[in-house]
Write a protein that holds these residues in place. Structure first.
Motif, PDB file in Angstrom:
ATOM      1  N   VAL A 117      -5.567  23.389  11.592  1.00  0.00           N
ATOM      2  CA  VAL A 117      -4.974  23.438  10.257  1.00  0.00           C
ATOM      3  C   VAL A 117      -4.993  24.880   9.754  1.00  0.00           C
ATOM      4  O   VAL A 117      -5.995  25.589   9.929  1.00  0.00           O
ATOM      5  CB  VAL A 117      -5.750  22.541   9.261  1.00  0.00           C
ATOM      6  CG1 VAL A 117      -5.132  22.624   7.862  1.00  0.00           C
ATOM      7  CG2 VAL A 117      -5.794  21.099   9.747  1.00  0.00           C
ATOM      8  N   ASP A 176      -2.067  16.593  16.573  1.00  0.00           N
ATOM      9  CA  ASP A 176      -1.785  16.859  15.160  1.00  0.00           C
ATOM     10  C   ASP A 176      -2.115  18.300  14.808  1.00  0.00           C
ATOM     11  O   ASP A 176      -3.245  18.763  14.995  1.00  0.00           O
ATOM     12  CB  ASP A 176      -2.583  15.916  14.246  1.00  0.00           C
ATOM     13  CG  ASP A 176      -2.191  16.091  12.783  1.00  0.00           C
ATOM     14  OD1 ASP A 176      -1.025  15.796  12.446  1.00  0.00           O
ATOM     15  OD2 ASP A 176      -3.030  16.554  11.995  1.00  0.00           O
ATOM     16  N   CYS A 178      -1.304  21.092  11.457  1.00  0.00           N
ATOM     17  CA  CYS A 178      -0.805  21.063  10.080  1.00  0.00           C
ATOM     18  C   CYS A 178      -0.851  22.441   9.432  1.00  0.00           C
ATOM     19  O   CYS A 178      -1.848  23.161   9.531  1.00  0.00           O
ATOM     20  CB  CYS A 178      -1.631  20.083   9.253  1.00  0.00           C
ATOM     21  SG  CYS A 178      -1.109  19.953   7.517  1.00  0.00           S
ATOM     22  N   LEU A 180      -0.537  23.829   5.632  1.00  0.00           N
ATOM     23  CA  LEU A 180      -0.494  23.415   4.227  1.00  0.00           C
ATOM     24  C   LEU A 180      -0.214  24.639   3.365  1.00  0.00           C
ATOM     25  O   LEU A 180      -1.066  25.523   3.202  1.00  0.00           O
ATOM     26  CB  LEU A 180      -1.827  22.786   3.807  1.00  0.00           C
ATOM     27  CG  LEU A 180      -1.907  22.363   2.338  1.00  0.00           C
ATOM     28  CD1 LEU A 180      -0.911  21.237   2.039  1.00  0.00           C
ATOM     29  CD2 LEU A 180      -3.324  21.940   1.954  1.00  0.00           C
ATOM     30  N   ARG A 212      10.133  22.909   6.789  1.00  0.00           N
ATOM     31  CA  ARG A 212       9.943  21.482   7.052  1.00  0.00           C
ATOM     32  C   ARG A 212      11.119  20.910   7.848  1.00  0.00           C
ATOM     33  O   ARG A 212      11.015  19.814   8.405  1.00  0.00           O
ATOM     34  CB  ARG A 212       9.739  20.729   5.737  1.00  0.00           C
ATOM     35  CG  ARG A 212      10.854  20.943   4.710  1.00  0.00           C
ATOM     36  CD  ARG A 212      11.879  19.849   4.711  1.00  0.00           C
ATOM     37  NE  ARG A 212      13.039  20.241   3.921  1.00  0.00           N
ATOM     38  CZ  ARG A 212      14.103  19.466   3.760  1.00  0.00           C
ATOM     39  NH1 ARG A 212      14.150  18.277   4.316  1.00  0.00           N
ATOM     40  NH2 ARG A 212      15.125  19.884   3.048  1.00  0.00           N
ATOM     41  N   ARG A 221       3.124  19.784  11.376  1.00  0.00           N
ATOM     42  CA  ARG A 221       3.428  19.195  10.069  1.00  0.00           C
ATOM     43  C   ARG A 221       3.337  20.301   9.007  1.00  0.00           C
ATOM     44  O   ARG A 221       2.330  21.000   8.928  1.00  0.00           O
ATOM     45  CB  ARG A 221       2.447  18.089   9.703  1.00  0.00           C
ATOM     46  CG  ARG A 221       2.506  16.881  10.593  1.00  0.00           C
ATOM     47  CD  ARG A 221       1.614  15.758  10.069  1.00  0.00           C
ATOM     48  NE  ARG A 221       0.198  16.100  10.060  1.00  0.00           N
ATOM     49  CZ  ARG A 221      -0.564  16.169   8.966  1.00  0.00           C
ATOM     50  NH1 ARG A 221      -0.051  15.934   7.772  1.00  0.00           N
ATOM     51  NH2 ARG A 221      -1.848  16.477   9.062  1.00  0.00           N
ATOM     52  N   ASN A 223       3.357  20.777   4.967  1.00  0.00           N
ATOM     53  CA  ASN A 223       3.300  20.145   3.656  1.00  0.00           C
ATOM     54  C   ASN A 223       2.950  21.202   2.606  1.00  0.00           C
ATOM     55  O   ASN A 223       2.607  22.339   2.943  1.00  0.00           O
ATOM     56  CB  ASN A 223       2.261  19.019   3.641  1.00  0.00           C
ATOM     57  CG  ASN A 223       2.647  17.868   4.561  1.00  0.00           C
ATOM     58  OD1 ASN A 223       3.786  17.416   4.549  1.00  0.00           O
ATOM     59  ND2 ASN A 223       1.704  17.401   5.367  1.00  0.00           N
ATOM     60  N   VAL A 265      -3.452  17.099   4.459  1.00  0.00           N
ATOM     61  CA  VAL A 265      -4.046  17.573   5.705  1.00  0.00           C
ATOM     62  C   VAL A 265      -4.502  16.400   6.574  1.00  0.00           C
ATOM     63  O   VAL A 265      -4.277  16.386   7.784  1.00  0.00           O
ATOM     64  CB  VAL A 265      -5.235  18.518   5.409  1.00  0.00           C
ATOM     65  CG1 VAL A 265      -6.048  18.778   6.680  1.00  0.00           C
ATOM     66  CG2 VAL A 265      -4.738  19.830   4.821  1.00  0.00           C
ATOM     67  N   GLU A 268      -2.093  12.071   8.953  1.00  0.00           N
ATOM     68  CA  GLU A 268      -1.288  12.633  10.025  1.00  0.00           C
ATOM     69  C   GLU A 268       0.122  12.065  10.073  1.00  0.00           C
ATOM     70  O   GLU A 268       0.957  12.531  10.858  1.00  0.00           O
ATOM     71  CB  GLU A 268      -2.007  12.430  11.358  1.00  0.00           C
ATOM     72  CG  GLU A 268      -3.353  13.156  11.402  1.00  0.00           C
ATOM     73  CD  GLU A 268      -4.133  12.920  12.686  1.00  0.00           C
ATOM     74  OE1 GLU A 268      -3.651  12.144  13.543  1.00  0.00           O
ATOM     75  OE2 GLU A 268      -5.213  13.522  12.835  1.00  0.00           O
ATOM     76  N   ALA A 271       4.590  14.339   6.693  1.00  0.00           N
ATOM     77  CA  ALA A 271       5.199  15.587   7.147  1.00  0.00           C
ATOM     78  C   ALA A 271       6.383  15.942   6.251  1.00  0.00           C
ATOM     79  O   ALA A 271       7.196  15.074   5.909  1.00  0.00           O
ATOM     80  CB  ALA A 271       5.662  15.462   8.592  1.00  0.00           C
TER      81      ALA A 271
END
Length: 353
Positions: A117, A176, A178, A180, A212, A221, A223, A265, A268, A271
């Protein structure tokens, strides 16, 4: 083909998940054992997120300029959670090499040798910059160059962090990954008198809306959270806070901001989604609001209303209508609170420790 069908097709094409139902629970335990890299996490909201994610079993690597606060935070996390890995590194987000070094450190100390992340959290707001910018004055017969400090940190710094994230996250063999992004309510609403900050946070929204649509190619992902001014984070001096917030709908809470960030976060399945976090509000009894997506049950927020909202930052047929209704609600709540609310806010701000 209808607009709804077209939108559904676009959502499938970019692998965007459905709107987030913030009234439903999520499983935060998925954060456990993930390595999270965060800029600007030594204090404020970043530190609150770091503490919470550490309590869930995450490994945290923080880069910041606030060395004393950063070292103190990491020491406290190590003492509280000895089985996890924590690291702090001095990092100037406006300096590319400094950020590269931070990511290299994160990979080196991560138990998995990878990053799960990334949170480009570093940001500043300098109220005086906008006053000078909007009121140009000659100095010694010349017009001085306006400051770009806020843009350097909030835009260039976030761009550097994001670029590094898009390289390092796909190297992680776990399914996964991510990113953020940290926007602001100033990403979707004007902030008169704060042109630099509003411009920078509008840029983060633009970054989010662009990424995105393509990040799924890297199985990342993307976000975003967009917090309102958040109480007890020392974002502004008490006098400034009193001027801006007294008599309004109020401030967001740290708990709601951390909860929104953790949901994006940890879940999962989410997205390409963004959550705005503001004061807790109830829509019941507020004339002029229509639409089920704005309805708040009395029980939500222990009867205090909702502070977290899916604001459709990427659904083009909804975004403008949501912002209109959210502003309407903020103003309606502020009007209901009136002078008594304003005096109570000022009293609370200056009594706060």
């Amino acid at each position: 083909m209808s607009d709804t069908q077209t939108l559904s097709g676009i959502q499938k094409m970019i692998h965007q998940s459905p709107p987030v139902d913030v009234t439903k629970p999520y499983d935060p335990s998925t954060v456990s054992d993930k390595t999270i890299v965060m800029t600007g996490g030594a204090k404020g909201l970043g530190a609150h997120m770091a503490r919470h994610w550490a309590s869930l079993g995450a490994h945290i690597v923080i880069g910041d300029l606030a060395d004393a606060e950063g070292e103190e935070l990491i020491a406290s996390l190590r003492a509280s959670y000895p089985k996890a890995t924590f690291a702090y590194q001095h990092c100037d987000v406006t300096d590319w090499d400094s950020q590269v070094s931070l990511f290299e450190t994160a990979v080196r100390v991560s138990p998995s040798g990878a990053i799960d992340v990334v949170v480009p959290n570093a940001g500043i707001i300098v109220p005086a910059q906008s006053k000078i910018f909007e009121n140009p004055v000659l100095v010694d017969g010349k017009l001085p160059k306006p400051s770009t400090a806020t843009l350097d940190v909030n835009i260039t710094g976030a761009m550097f962090t994001t670029h590094l994230a898009l390289y390092y996250l796909p190297l992680n063999p776990r399914p996964d990954r991510c990113l953020l992004l940290i926007g602001s309510v100033a990403s979707i609403m004007p902030l008169p008198g704060q042109t630099h900050y509003a411009m920078s946070k509008h840029a983060i929204l633009g970054l989010f809306r662009s990424l995105r649509a393509t990040s799924h190619f890297k199985s990342v992902r993307v976000n975003m959270i967009a917090p309102f001014y958040t109480a007890q984070t020392h974002m502004m001096p008490p006098v400034t806070e009193a001027i801006f917030l007294s008599g309004s709908a109020g401030a967001a809470t740290v708990a709601d901001v951390v909860d929104a960030a953790t949901r994006l976060v940890a879940d999962e399945a989410v997205a390409g989604r963004a959550l705005v976090v503001g004061p807790r509000m109830k829509t019941r009894g507020v004339d002029g609001l229509e639409g089920e997506d704005m309805a708040v049950a009395d029980a939500e927020g222990d009867g205090q209303g909702r502070g977290i909202w899916e604001f459709y930052a990427d659904d083009y047929e909804y975004v403008d209508s949501f912002v209109k209704r959210y502003l309407y609600l903020l103003n309606a709540v502020g009007n209901v609170r009136g002078w008594l609310g304003m005096l109570g806010d000022i009293w609370g701000i200056f009594r706060r420790k």
